[in-house]
Design a protein around this motif. Structure first.
Motif, PDB file in Angstrom:
ATOM      1  N   ASP A  84      49.179  42.003  36.463  1.00  0.00           N
ATOM      2  CA  ASP A  84      49.205  43.060  38.259  1.00  0.00           C
ATOM      3  C   ASP A  84      49.206  43.962  37.687  1.00  0.00           C
ATOM      4  O   ASP A  84      50.236  44.628  37.159  1.00  0.00           O
ATOM      5  CB  ASP A  84      49.916  42.366  38.568  1.00  0.00           C
ATOM      6  N   SER A  86      49.048  46.591  40.126  1.00  0.00           N
ATOM      7  CA  SER A  86      49.338  47.249  41.810  1.00  0.00           C
ATOM      8  C   SER A  86      50.714  47.439  41.317  1.00  0.00           C
ATOM      9  O   SER A  86      50.677  48.291  42.480  1.00  0.00           O
ATOM     10  CB  SER A  86      48.976  46.677  42.656  1.00  0.00           C
ATOM     11  N   GLN A 127      46.967  39.738  47.372  1.00  0.00           N
ATOM     12  CA  GLN A 127      46.360  40.390  46.232  1.00  0.00           C
ATOM     13  C   GLN A 127      46.077  38.446  45.548  1.00  0.00           C
ATOM     14  O   GLN A 127      45.502  38.182  44.879  1.00  0.00           O
ATOM     15  CB  GLN A 127      46.676  40.593  45.333  1.00  0.00           C
ATOM     16  N   LEU A 130      43.575  36.227  47.663  1.00  0.00           N
ATOM     17  CA  LEU A 130      42.177  36.983  47.008  1.00  0.00           C
ATOM     18  C   LEU A 130      42.195  36.612  45.815  1.00  0.00           C
ATOM     19  O   LEU A 130      40.863  35.643  45.770  1.00  0.00           O
ATOM     20  CB  LEU A 130      42.423  38.707  46.473  1.00  0.00           C
ATOM     21  N   VAL A 131      42.447  36.369  44.647  1.00  0.00           N
ATOM     22  CA  VAL A 131      42.724  35.710  43.059  1.00  0.00           C
ATOM     23  C   VAL A 131      42.340  34.475  43.400  1.00  0.00           C
ATOM     24  O   VAL A 131      41.545  33.942  42.392  1.00  0.00           O
ATOM     25  CB  VAL A 131      43.672  35.856  42.128  1.00  0.00           C
ATOM     26  N   ALA A 138      42.144  38.830  39.142  1.00  0.00           N
ATOM     27  CA  ALA A 138      43.001  39.763  38.641  1.00  0.00           C
ATOM     28  C   ALA A 138      43.182  40.583  38.650  1.00  0.00           C
ATOM     29  O   ALA A 138      43.931  41.767  38.797  1.00  0.00           O
ATOM     30  CB  ALA A 138      44.155  39.029  38.296  1.00  0.00           C
ATOM     31  N   VAL A 141      41.219  42.133  41.062  1.00  0.00           N
ATOM     32  CA  VAL A 141      42.352  42.592  42.821  1.00  0.00           C
ATOM     33  C   VAL A 141      42.960  43.521  42.829  1.00  0.00           C
ATOM     34  O   VAL A 141      42.847  44.818  43.030  1.00  0.00           O
ATOM     35  CB  VAL A 141      42.730  41.488  42.631  1.00  0.00           C
ATOM     36  N   THR A 142      43.738  43.345  41.512  1.00  0.00           N
ATOM     37  CA  THR A 142      44.866  45.023  41.174  1.00  0.00           C
ATOM     38  C   THR A 142      44.334  45.658  40.814  1.00  0.00           C
ATOM     39  O   THR A 142      45.201  46.370  40.775  1.00  0.00           O
ATOM     40  CB  THR A 142      45.771  44.131  40.411  1.00  0.00           C
ATOM     41  N   GLY A 145      43.888  47.093  44.267  1.00  0.00           N
ATOM     42  CA  GLY A 145      45.003  47.499  44.484  1.00  0.00           C
ATOM     43  C   GLY A 145      45.460  48.481  44.235  1.00  0.00           C
ATOM     44  O   GLY A 145      46.184  49.571  45.276  1.00  0.00           O
ATOM     45  N   PHE A 293      52.397  36.083  42.752  1.00  0.00           N
ATOM     46  CA  PHE A 293      51.395  36.899  43.225  1.00  0.00           C
ATOM     47  C   PHE A 293      52.484  37.602  45.095  1.00  0.00           C
ATOM     48  O   PHE A 293      52.808  39.304  44.144  1.00  0.00           O
ATOM     49  CB  PHE A 293      50.318  37.747  43.207  1.00  0.00           C
TER      50      PHE A 293
END
Length: 395
Positions: A84, A86, A127, A130-131, A138, A141-142, A145, A293
């Protein structure tokens, strides 16, 4: 001659058994980091006597609170085999939301706190969805983000620093508990640890499992109790236990229980260890992934409240690079980037190591670039150590 040799072998076995009883079930990396932490404190204590003063140690523990809170959530994400990037931007955005709700809208503190926590949870949930359900990696996505949330923060705040003057919010990151409260907390913590040790011992005896000698358990209890008492006395020698540290301790206890004593926690380790086997065993991987998440986003918003309170303002740079510190704390504390291995306690040790390096080098007046060089080198070494251990295990 033969009798003497047998006596030596028996002594060696006894010694090994005692060592295993004391340390066998703990991650070797965690003990290595504890040793490294002690060496760091001794070194900085020699180089700068103010490092080991009660005032500086209190500040050090307060400084580590944001990284620790983020690392607690990051552990579950990494254990499940994800990352992660984000969390730092979520800290900045939700901190900005808290400041806007408090300063611009004049809402009561409880509404501000609930709104901030809800925002963090929603960002993490989106998030995670989406993952988990759209199968987007990930990392992507992150990473997206991280940029989107930082951009939104700059947009909604108009790149301005928003002050926070509410006394209740200011207290969350800067206040100290009364010294008597620290003593009560220490007594409760020691009592709970003794109760847990006795309960675990009786449970193992009941089901016929091997039980460590009473002396070994007594040593464990004595060591842990001494650490708790020392911590409280040091904090009380300054102003008392800082509020942020109580948040860290409470969250660490909750997530330690969640990760080790619940079905949810076991499923997360199973997913990270072997995703296909976890799927075949009936684990709802999509739902669990989304939840971790969500929890990461929620903890990021808690860290945002603490950071915004400490700074008495929300800035567009708040939380910058915080995700790297959280990831580094997890990895240094023994969490494997391959997934399937890691502990909350190890992450806290890693966060303390990172903060101790920052604090010590700042006291010595070293240039800030040295902090990046040293922390980056330690991170690479920790990952190399993890990979080396895994290769040895394969062989």
């Amino acid at each position: 001659m033969l009798q003497n040799e047998l006596q030596k072998q028996n002594a060696s076995v006894t010694k090994t058994s005692l060592w295993g009883s004391l340390f066998g079930k703990m991650d070797v990396r965690a003990y290595t980091m504890v040793g490294a932490l002690v060496l760091i404190w001794v070194l900085f204590g020699i180089l700068d006597p103010t490092f080991l003063t009660a005032r500086n140690l209190s500040n050090l523990f307060t400084q580590m609170s944001v990284t620790s809170i983020l690392a607690i959530g990051m552990v579950l994400v990494i254990v499940a085999g994800h990352i992660d990037l984000s969390v730092g931007s979520i800290v900045g955005l939700t901190g900005g939301i808290a400041a806007i709700l408090s300063n611009w809208m004049g809402l009561p503190p409880i509404i501000v706190i609930v709104g901030t926590l809800a925002a963090g949870a929603v960002l993490g949930l989106v998030q995670g969805w989406l993952v988990a359900y759209k199968m987007i990696p990930a990392f992507i996505v992150t990473l997206g983000g991280m940029m989107v949330f930082r951009g939104v923060l700059m947009g909604v705040t108009e790149s301005m620093t928003i002050p926070v003057s509410d006394p209740v919010l200011a207290m969350l990151g800067n206040a100290y508990f009364a010294k008597g409260f620290g003593i009560i907390i220490a007594a409760i913590a020691i009592g709970l640890f003794i109760w847990s040790a006795i309960r675990k011992r009786r449970s193992r005896q009941k089901y016929g499992f091997e039980v460590a000698s009473l002396g070994v358990d007594m040593i464990k209890i004595a060591v842990i109790s001494l650490l708790i008492i020392s911590f409280v006395l040091i904090m009380n020698n300054y102003k008392g236990i800082p509020f942020p540290i109580i948040f860290v301790i409470a969250l660490a206890v909750i997530f330690y229980f969640l990760s080790t004593k619940t079905t949810f926690g076991r499923h997360i380790y199973a997913i990270g260890g072997n995703k296909e086997a976890a799927r075949l065993s009936g684990i709802n991987i999509h739902k669990k992934t989304m939840l971790i998440f969500l929890l990461s986003g929620l903890l990021s918003s808690i860290a945002a409240i603490v950071l915004t309170s400490r700074l008495a303002s929300a800035t567009i740079t708040a939380g910058t690079m915080a995700e790297m510190d959280a990831i580094a704390a997890c990895v240094i504390g023994g969490t494997s980037l391959m997934g399937g291995a890691g502990t909350v306690i190890g992450a806290l040790i890693g966060a303390l190591v990172m903060t101790s390096l920052d604090n010590g080098m700042s006291l010595m007046g070293l240039e800030s670039f040295w902090q990046y060089v040293v922390k980056g080198s330690i991170l690479v070494f920790a990952v190399w150590l993890d990979i080396s251990n895994r290769r040895k295990g394969v062989k």
